[in-house]
Design an enzyme around this catalytic site. Structure first.
Site, PDB file in Angstrom:
ATOM      1  N   LYS A   1       0.811  -1.156   0.053  1.00 42.96           N
ATOM      2  CA  LYS A   1       0.113   0.022   0.033  1.00 42.96           C
ATOM      3  C   LYS A   1       0.782   1.113   0.131  1.00 42.96           C
ATOM      4  O   LYS A   1       0.580   2.031  -0.750  1.00 42.96           O
ATOM      5  CB  LYS A   1      -0.940  -0.079   1.181  1.00 42.96           C
ATOM      6  CG  LYS A   1      -2.050  -0.972   1.285  1.00 42.96           C
ATOM      7  CD  LYS A   1      -2.903  -0.857   2.234  1.00 42.96           C
ATOM      8  CE  LYS A   1      -4.102  -1.902   2.157  1.00 42.96           C
ATOM      9  NZ  LYS A   1      -5.452  -1.779   3.272  1.00 42.96           N
TER      10      LYS A   1
ATOM     11  N   LYS B   1      -4.792  -9.668  -7.179  1.00 43.29           N
ATOM     12  CA  LYS B   1      -6.401  -9.879  -6.168  1.00 43.29           C
ATOM     13  C   LYS B   1      -7.126  -8.789  -6.498  1.00 43.29           C
ATOM     14  O   LYS B   1      -6.960  -7.665  -6.869  1.00 43.29           O
ATOM     15  CB  LYS B   1      -5.948 -10.010  -4.541  1.00 43.29           C
ATOM     16  CG  LYS B   1      -5.726  -8.838  -3.970  1.00 43.29           C
ATOM     17  CD  LYS B   1      -5.858  -8.963  -2.224  1.00 43.29           C
ATOM     18  CE  LYS B   1      -5.865  -7.587  -1.821  1.00 43.29           C
ATOM     19  NZ  LYS B   1      -5.994  -7.371  -0.567  1.00 43.29           N
TER      20      LYS B   1
ATOM     21  N   LYS C   1     -10.690  -3.060  -3.660  1.00 42.58           N
ATOM     22  CA  LYS C   1     -11.265  -2.013  -3.772  1.00 42.58           C
ATOM     23  C   LYS C   1     -10.692  -0.847  -4.200  1.00 42.58           C
ATOM     24  O   LYS C   1     -10.991   0.075  -4.755  1.00 42.58           O
ATOM     25  CB  LYS C   1     -11.886  -1.620  -2.161  1.00 42.58           C
ATOM     26  CG  LYS C   1     -13.141  -2.285  -1.882  1.00 42.58           C
ATOM     27  CD  LYS C   1     -13.342  -1.750  -0.639  1.00 42.58           C
ATOM     28  CE  LYS C   1     -13.889  -2.869   0.525  1.00 42.58           C
ATOM     29  NZ  LYS C   1     -12.907  -2.817   1.668  1.00 42.58           N
TER      30      LYS C   1
HETATM   31  P1  TYM Z   1     -10.888  -5.147   3.656  1.00 47.16           P
HETATM   32  O1  TYM Z   1     -12.018  -4.201   3.574  1.00 47.16           O
HETATM   33  O2  TYM Z   1      -9.717  -4.760   2.950  1.00 47.16           O
HETATM   34  O3  TYM Z   1     -11.500  -6.812   3.292  1.00 47.16           O
HETATM   35  C1  TYM Z   1     -12.551  -7.024   3.954  1.00 47.16           C
HETATM   36  C2  TYM Z   1     -12.624  -8.598   3.998  1.00 47.16           C
HETATM   37  O4  TYM Z   1     -12.362  -9.297   2.562  1.00 47.16           O
HETATM   38  C3  TYM Z   1     -11.434 -10.115   2.185  1.00 47.16           C
HETATM   39  N1  TYM Z   1     -11.027  -9.730   0.937  1.00 47.16           N
HETATM   40  C4  TYM Z   1     -10.965 -10.617   0.143  1.00 47.16           C
HETATM   41  N2  TYM Z   1     -11.199 -11.854   0.091  1.00 47.16           N
HETATM   42  C5  TYM Z   1     -10.983 -12.714  -1.140  1.00 47.16           C
HETATM   43  N3  TYM Z   1     -10.371 -12.189  -2.408  1.00 47.16           N
HETATM   44  C6  TYM Z   1     -10.319 -10.922  -2.545  1.00 47.16           C
HETATM   45  N4  TYM Z   1      -9.769 -10.389  -3.441  1.00 47.16           N
HETATM   46  C7  TYM Z   1     -10.370 -10.077  -1.092  1.00 47.16           C
HETATM   47  N5  TYM Z   1     -10.340  -8.777  -1.042  1.00 47.16           N
HETATM   48  C8  TYM Z   1     -10.586  -8.646   0.406  1.00 47.16           C
HETATM   49  C9  TYM Z   1     -10.299  -9.457   3.324  1.00 47.16           C
HETATM   50  O5  TYM Z   1      -9.390 -10.661   3.534  1.00 47.16           O
HETATM   51  C10 TYM Z   1     -11.153  -9.091   4.517  1.00 47.16           C
HETATM   52  O6  TYM Z   1     -11.531 -10.441   5.277  1.00 47.16           O
HETATM   53  N6  TYM Z   1      -7.954  -5.593   7.501  1.00 47.16           N
HETATM   54  C11 TYM Z   1      -9.315  -5.886   7.084  1.00 47.16           C
HETATM   55  C12 TYM Z   1     -10.307  -5.420   8.057  1.00 47.16           C
HETATM   56  C13 TYM Z   1     -10.283  -5.522   9.468  1.00 47.16           C
HETATM   57  C14 TYM Z   1     -10.480  -6.677  10.264  1.00 47.16           C
HETATM   58  C15 TYM Z   1     -10.257  -6.459  11.539  1.00 47.16           C
HETATM   59  C16 TYM Z   1     -10.781  -7.918   9.825  1.00 47.16           C
HETATM   60  C17 TYM Z   1      -9.899  -4.463  10.424  1.00 47.16           C
HETATM   61  N7  TYM Z   1      -9.972  -4.929  11.699  1.00 47.16           N
HETATM   62  C18 TYM Z   1     -10.465  -7.482  12.348  1.00 47.16           C
HETATM   63  C19 TYM Z   1     -11.132  -9.048  10.686  1.00 47.16           C
HETATM   64  C20 TYM Z   1     -10.897  -8.776  12.025  1.00 47.16           C
HETATM   65  C21 TYM Z   1      -9.400  -5.627   5.699  1.00 47.16           C
HETATM   66  O7  TYM Z   1      -8.781  -6.333   4.954  1.00 47.16           O
HETATM   67  O8  TYM Z   1     -10.586  -5.136   5.278  1.00 47.16           O
END
Ligand code: TYM
Length: 337
Positions: free
Chosen positions: A113, A200, A203
């Site tokens: 990032k 991957k 967003k």
């Molecule tokens: P975020 O918003 O980036 O992603 C949310 C969830 O979606 C999964 N994800 C995917 N899974 C499969 N293929 C993809 N291309 C893909 N893109 C995203 C992510 O693995 C995630 O599960 N850091 C976290 C948010 C967070 C969180 C937490 C999660 C903050 N605090 C505590 C669990 C527990 C995140 O990546 O958000």
């Protein structure tokens, strides 16, 4: 016997996509039937990169609405907004002070990032995994259902709990923090971009054609899938290292259509890319249609949605404060009288 506890979250940055649903939220829906579940909208994580304030508030609400539209039942799961519970920021600070800098320097997602941010990298972006550890550890979480990309962050949360808190301030009989386990699906944990099967779906990808938003119209979904990158082979197959797009799109088709990988591999073994893309587009449109219809109902009733978020907050906050008090005491903070 007390139910095992689950916590997870999604950042309210832009609209949620197929990766978020298939890699994470779909799993939450099943887990809420057998676990005590907490699902937060992680707006404090979202501001680790620049956000439009008005849009962030709107996206926070619409992310909560999408949780419900995807099948999270607010009567049994606690849905809440991370910034509504100040214990997240407070525990993050305590953990910041006991997490070694060199653990943080290994975080792959930060490096990826940070490259995109150029000169604009905030300390918050570097700290992101510690805040995530705080989210998880506050709730004495047993299981954290996430996509593959979050594995390293989960490992960090486990190490902080075990090596920096429990072994220093707790005892074997009475650990201060629960050490959480990641829960990563066999299928769907890494959905790839539509325009590059080696990257991957995300967003933050500048190309909207790289992802399918959960709220994209049927026409847009069909257009995006028709334009998705293909290759010069005929027929679709899994596990050919020269064909990452075939692997990704066939995998998507298997999950979305609810058919086994063997069955879709047979079905699509000798059909053209053009025909396959139409089948995938139809299956995707059909699977998102009920989610989109429910979302439209929920987002119209602002008062009801906010009430659910408030109820979720009440329950979550009680648990969060209990853990926070326990940790503050162990670290030597003088309790108020
Ligand atoms: P975020 O918003 O980036 O992603 C949310 C969830 O979606 C999964 N994800 C995917 N899974 C499969 N293929 C993809 N291309 C893909 N893109 C995203 C992510 O693995 C995630 O599960 N850091 C976290 C948010 C967070 C969180 C937490 C999660 C903050 N605090 C505590 C669990 C527990 C995140 O990546 O958000």
């Amino acid at each position: 016997m007390a139910l095992k506890r689950v916590l997870s979250g999604v950042q309210p940055t832009g609209s949620l996509h197929l990766g978020n649903w298939l890699g994470a939220i779909r799993n939450w829906v099943e887990l809420q039937k057998t676990h005590e579940t907490y699902f937060c909208v992680v707006d404090l994580h979202a501001i680790t990169v620049s956000q439009d304030p008005q849009l962030l508030a709107k996206n926070t609400l619409s992310t909560a609405a999408l949780y419900i539209a995807c099948g999270i039942n607010p009567d049994i799961s606690s849905i809440f907004v991370q910034s509504h519970i100040s214990a997240h920021s407070e525990l993050c600070w305590l953990l910041n002070c006991i997490t070694p800098l060199n653990w943080m320097e290994r975080m792959i997602q930060f490096k990826e990032k940070a490259i995109k941010q150029g000169d604009n990298v905030s300390i918050g972006l570097f700290n992101y995994p510690v805040l995530m550890a705080a989210d998880i550890l506050l709730y004495d979480t047993d299981l954290v259902p996430v996509g593959e990309d979050q594995k390293q962050h989960l490992e960090l949360a486990r190490n902080i709990a075990q090596q920096r808190v429990n072994s220093k301030y707790g005892t074997n009989e009475k650990p201060l923090l629960k050490v959480p386990e990641p829960l990563i699906m066999k299928q769907g944990a890494k959905i790839m971009s539509l325009v590059d099967g080696q990257n991957k779906m995300s967003k933050s990808d500048p190309s909207d054609f790289s992802r399918i938003g959960l709220l994209d119209s049927p026409e847009l979904i069909t257009k995006k899938i028709k334009k998705a990158k293909s290759d010069s082979y005929s027929g679709l197959e899994f596990n050919n290292p020269e064909r990452p797009e075939s692997d990704n799109l066939l995998g998507l088709y298997s999950i979305i259509s609810g058919q086994s990988r063997d069955s879709v591999a047979k079905e699509c073994n000798d059909i053209s890319w053009g025909k396959f893309k139409l089948m995938l587009a139809d299956a995707t449109v059909n699977s998102l249609e009920p989610i989109q219809a429910k979302y439209q109902e929920i987002i119209k009733d602002d008062a009801c949605l906010r009430q659910w978020i408030n109820i979720g907050k009440e329950k979550a906050e009680e648990q969060a404060q209990t853990t926070l008090r326990r940790l503050k005491k162990a670290l030597g903070m003088l309790p108020p009288q």
